[in-house]
Design an enzyme around this catalytic site. Structure first.
Site, short mmCIF file in Angstrom:
data_model
loop_
_atom_site.label_atom_id
_atom_site.label_comp_id
_atom_site.label_asym_id
_atom_site.label_seq_id
_atom_site.Cartn_x
_atom_site.Cartn_y
_atom_site.Cartn_z
N CYS A 72 0.85 -1.20 0.00
CA CYS A 72 0.00 0.00 0.00
C CYS A 72 0.88 1.25 0.00
CB CYS A 72 -0.91 -0.05 1.22
SG CYS A 72 -1.63 1.51 1.68
N CYS A 75 1.59 3.98 4.78
CA CYS A 75 2.25 4.06 6.09
C CYS A 75 3.71 3.66 5.92
CB CYS A 75 1.56 3.13 7.09
SG CYS A 75 -0.09 3.66 7.51
N CYS A 153 -7.66 -1.82 7.64
CA CYS A 153 -6.62 -0.79 7.75
C CYS A 153 -6.44 -0.47 9.23
CB CYS A 153 -7.03 0.46 6.98
SG CYS A 153 -5.87 1.81 7.23
N CYS A 394 0.60 21.39 6.97
CA CYS A 394 0.68 19.92 6.93
C CYS A 394 1.71 19.49 5.87
CB CYS A 394 -0.69 19.31 6.66
SG CYS A 394 -1.44 19.88 5.14
#
Ligand SMILES: C[S@@+](CC[C@H](N)C(=O)[O-])C[C@H]1O[C@@H](n2cnc3c(N)ncnc32)[C@H](O)[C@@H]1O
Length: 458
Positions: A72, A75, A153, A394
């Site tokens: 994925c 992370c 998840c 951010c």
């Protein structure tokens, strides 16, 4: 096979080593490790590769909590222990500030880490695709359009995950298919937001109706508060949502509580993903606002920070481009009996310019999207005389590029990083800026209003 020592962490969470001074970005390798790797892409300036075998392991390497984290890629820091993640994220911020703005790391405070590192995400925006005849939710692999189905998840709220699993079962029971661009029908994305154990669901589809029995079954799932549908047939797009979401059943807004404020959210309104950390971030940001006459919050979303800061100013003006969010912000002010906040739907730069034409602004709170403030906003600020700015970012790269410009008129007092996205390489921060020649004492100090909501004790 090639071997390399990893010298630092890259902005996407990859390890960076150097081969004859050329940076090699290696997915799955951690700082301090020596790894064997294969190259996936190379040009004159850099190479991108992936780790095949770790030869010398970092003491910070841990077993990732997710079985698909390597495929994925969302992370990218999950194999690093959390203390080291915080150190590396601070390093990413300081490096960007130095590289793009020549700002020294002495301005940067230590990372405020998150208590929860799993199950913290209150929102999921997941593409849908057919996998072996079954409709699945998943993510696109970072940096590609390869779909990775994700059954579970671990960074998403467990209630959200439970609802998602039941919704997917219902969609498959009713033989729903993934979006087909040629017929412009089918299901494209599933968006879920869970707050206080209640979930607002939006299904983004082509030009097709959802069967009424399917809608009823989804609305009957535990912890579901509403179901919306939005039609999005655009070929590509940055936004998940297409047409304005239509309520198919349940409550119009989702209720949230933050820093003692009662908030209502509609599906397209932005809301911070990690509620517990966002409460600390907001409280810290508001603590940096001195009592003043006029406070403007640019990019205000549903107005949470403006409402929280309302006790620091005689008047607060929030600016936001999404109309639904501005409607929420006005209703949120009324619901919390706060009468000194006004919310304006518009572009931040244009609206701030207009406000400055009509009067003075003592403090600007700004929380722009990842792209940072645009040139018009920077120009408006530089040509104003706003004494103080509290800038929430951010994205270290766009923060640094904005600060490079703002430094022409402002002094950077402090930069405080907060980890809102454990296991990912994203870095949130608060920067406090004071206009050259202005000291805190010179600001328009006003008497403090009653303290209704929680502020930090720093
Ligand atoms: C990072 S979010 C912050 C929202 C809010 N401060 C919060 O914490 O919930 C950025 C917000 O800026 C809004 N936005 C993006 N571009 C804008 C622009 N040019 N002018 C005004 N608002 C904008 C987005 O819709 C989004 O709500």
């Amino acid at each position: 096979m090639k071997q390399i020592r990893i010298m630092k962490t890259g902005i996407n969470g990859e390890g960076i080593g150097y081969e004859h001074h050329k940076p090699v970005f290696i997915k799955g390798a951690l700082i301090g490790e020596t790894v064997q790797y294969e190259i996936d892409h190379e040009d004159a300036r850099y190479a991108i590769g992936h780790c095949v075998r770790v030869i010398e392991k970092s003491p910070c390497r841990i077993e990732p909590a997710c079985s698909v984290s390597d495929r994925c890629g969302g992370c990218a820091l999950m194999a690093m222990d959390y203390q080291e993640q915080c150190i590396q994220k601070k390093a990413l911020l300081t490096e960007a500030l130095w590289k793009y703005a020549g700002i020294r790391d002495t301005a940067v405070r230590d990372m405020h880490g998150s208590e929860e590192i799993l199950g913290y995400r209150n929102q999921a925006r997941m593409p849908l695709a057919m996998v072996q005849g079954k409709l699945m939710a998943g993510f696109y692999q970072t940096g590609s359009n390869r779909f990775v189905p994700v059954d579970h998840c671990v960074i998403q709220d467990p209630v959200l995950e439970e609802v998602r699993s039941q919704v997917m079962a219902i969609l498959n029971k009713y033989h729903q298919k993934a979006y087909d661009p040629s017929s412009r029908t089918g299901l494209r994305y599933l968006v879920l937001r869970t707050l206080q154990n209640q979930t607002q669901i939006s299904i983004i589809t082509g030009q097709n109706k959802l069967p009424s029995d399917l809608v009823k079954e989804i609305l009957a799932v535990d912890h579901v508060s509403s179901l919306y549908q939005s039609v999005n047939t655009a070929r590509t797009g940055v936004d998940f949502f297409g047409s304005s979401p239509v309520l198919l059943g349940g409550k119009k807004n989702l209720a949230a509580e933050m820093n003692g404020l009662q908030l209502q959210l509609s599906p397209r309104s932005f809301f911070q993903l990690n509620t517990a950390q966002a409460e600390k971030l907001y409280a810290m940001a508001v603590s940096k606002v001195d009592p003043c006459k006029t406070l403007v919050e640019a990019y205000c979303g549903v107005g949470a920070m403006s409402l929280l800061a309302s006790q620091k100013a005689e008047k607060v003006i929030g600016i936001e481009s999404i109309e639904e969010a501005i409607i929420n912000a006005g209703a949120n002010a009324a619901a919390n009996q706060i009468d000194n906040c006004e919310f304006i739907c518009g572009d931040a730069a244009q609206t701030l310019h207009q406000i400055l034409q009509e009067g003075t602004v003592d403090t600007l709170l700004a929380d722009p999207p990842r792209a940072g403030m645009d040139d018009a906003m920077i120009r408006t600020i530089l040509s104003s005389s706003i004494p103080k700015i509290v800038y929430i970012s951010c994205n270290p790269a766009t923060l640094a590029k904005n600060l490079k410009e703002l430094k022409k008129e402002y002094q950077i007092l402090t930069i405080i990083p907060f980890d809102l996205f454990p296991n990912t390489p994203h870095v949130e921060s608060i920067t406090v800026l004071m206009r050259n020649g202005v000291s805190s004492g010179k600001q328009n100090r006003r008497k403090k209003r009653g303290r209704k909501h929680a502020l930090p004790k720093n």
